[in-house]
Design a protein around this motif. Structure first.
Motif, PDB file in Angstrom:
ATOM      1  N   GLN B  68       0.853  -1.193   0.000  1.00  0.00           N
ATOM      2  CA  GLN B  68       0.000   0.000   0.000  1.00  0.00           C
ATOM      3  C   GLN B  68       0.884   1.235   0.000  1.00  0.00           C
ATOM      4  O   GLN B  68       2.105   1.141  -0.031  1.00  0.00           O
ATOM      5  CB  GLN B  68      -0.921  -0.025   1.223  1.00  0.00           C
ATOM      6  N   PHE B  69       0.267   2.392  -0.001  1.00  0.00           N
ATOM      7  CA  PHE B  69       1.024   3.641   0.055  1.00  0.00           C
ATOM      8  C   PHE B  69       0.602   4.444   1.272  1.00  0.00           C
ATOM      9  O   PHE B  69      -0.575   4.459   1.639  1.00  0.00           O
ATOM     10  CB  PHE B  69       0.768   4.476  -1.217  1.00  0.00           C
ATOM     11  N   ILE B  70       1.601   5.049   1.918  1.00  0.00           N
ATOM     12  CA  ILE B  70       1.292   6.038   2.942  1.00  0.00           C
ATOM     13  C   ILE B  70       1.721   7.360   2.322  1.00  0.00           C
ATOM     14  O   ILE B  70       2.912   7.635   2.181  1.00  0.00           O
ATOM     15  CB  ILE B  70       2.038   5.759   4.258  1.00  0.00           C
ATOM     16  N   GLY B  71       0.726   8.153   1.889  1.00  0.00           N
ATOM     17  CA  GLY B  71       1.021   9.316   1.052  1.00  0.00           C
ATOM     18  C   GLY B  71       1.619   8.788  -0.240  1.00  0.00           C
ATOM     19  O   GLY B  71       1.005   7.960  -0.923  1.00  0.00           O
ATOM     20  N   ARG B  72       2.813   9.223  -0.554  1.00  0.00           N
ATOM     21  CA  ARG B  72       3.458   8.745  -1.797  1.00  0.00           C
ATOM     22  C   ARG B  72       4.439   7.615  -1.541  1.00  0.00           C
ATOM     23  O   ARG B  72       5.054   7.100  -2.463  1.00  0.00           O
ATOM     24  CB  ARG B  72       4.224   9.900  -2.453  1.00  0.00           C
ATOM     25  N   ARG B  73       4.637   7.300  -0.261  1.00  0.00           N
ATOM     26  CA  ARG B  73       5.661   6.287   0.039  1.00  0.00           C
ATOM     27  C   ARG B  73       5.073   4.891   0.077  1.00  0.00           C
ATOM     28  O   ARG B  73       4.052   4.653   0.733  1.00  0.00           O
ATOM     29  CB  ARG B  73       6.315   6.579   1.404  1.00  0.00           C
ATOM     30  N   ASN B  75       4.457   1.257   1.295  1.00  0.00           N
ATOM     31  CA  ASN B  75       4.530   0.652   2.621  1.00  0.00           C
ATOM     32  C   ASN B  75       3.991  -0.767   2.498  1.00  0.00           C
ATOM     33  O   ASN B  75       2.838  -0.968   2.135  1.00  0.00           O
ATOM     34  CB  ASN B  75       3.703   1.499   3.610  1.00  0.00           C
TER      35      ASN B  75
END
Lengths: 104, 104
Positions: B68-73, B75
């Protein structure tokens, strides 16, 4: 608690990781000295597989290896060194802590 | 007694042999879901080493992996499958028997 986990994982010894090596060392904690055939039958390993694990344990100074002859047949006998017994006990202690932390 | 030794050695699972994999599974028996950084810090492993052990455990159907993404990062989150938990318990049981037989 996770911090604690790291600590004892460090005592898990790569030299004893495999099933074959756990088996070899277990036998040699109980039996003072055994020969190749005994280990092969007890642990149900192939010659090549057993040989390679024995060499690795000997290389780590965990085994004494004594080559002799019974009549004309070569007979190689193995025993655990004091260092081998000691380090194996530390490895088992680390595994025991890991098991304890995983019990519900 | 040596016959008995063979029996439980068969339940020692190659997929869980290494310290890294014992560590990953131990964390996931306690924590429902963790991300890569958490495992890396808790187990003190390099990215490459941790990745390769995670892939092996995923390949054995022992891990669920959720990207998944946390913001653009990116994860990536990991959890143990029911099969993973079950087989890891059997592995620990086998180790426990081995330890018990090695106690003086």
């Amino acid at each position: 608690m996770m911090e604690h986990a790291i600590e004892y994982l460090k005592n898990i010894n790569k030299a004893f990781e495999s099933r074959a090596r756990l088996g070899i060392m277990s036998v040699l904690m109980v039996e003072e000295e055994v020969d190749f055939s005994f280990l092969k039958e007890t642990l149900d390993l192939t010659d090549g597989n057993l040989s390679s694990h024995l060499r690795a344990l000997e290389g780590a100074s965990y085994l004494n290896v004594e080559k002799q002859f019974i009549g004309r047949r070569p007979n190689t006998r193995y025993s655990a060194t004091a260092k081998g017994k000691n380090d194996f006990k530390s490895h088992l202690d680390a595994l025991e802590k890991l098991i304890r932390d995983n019990k519900p």
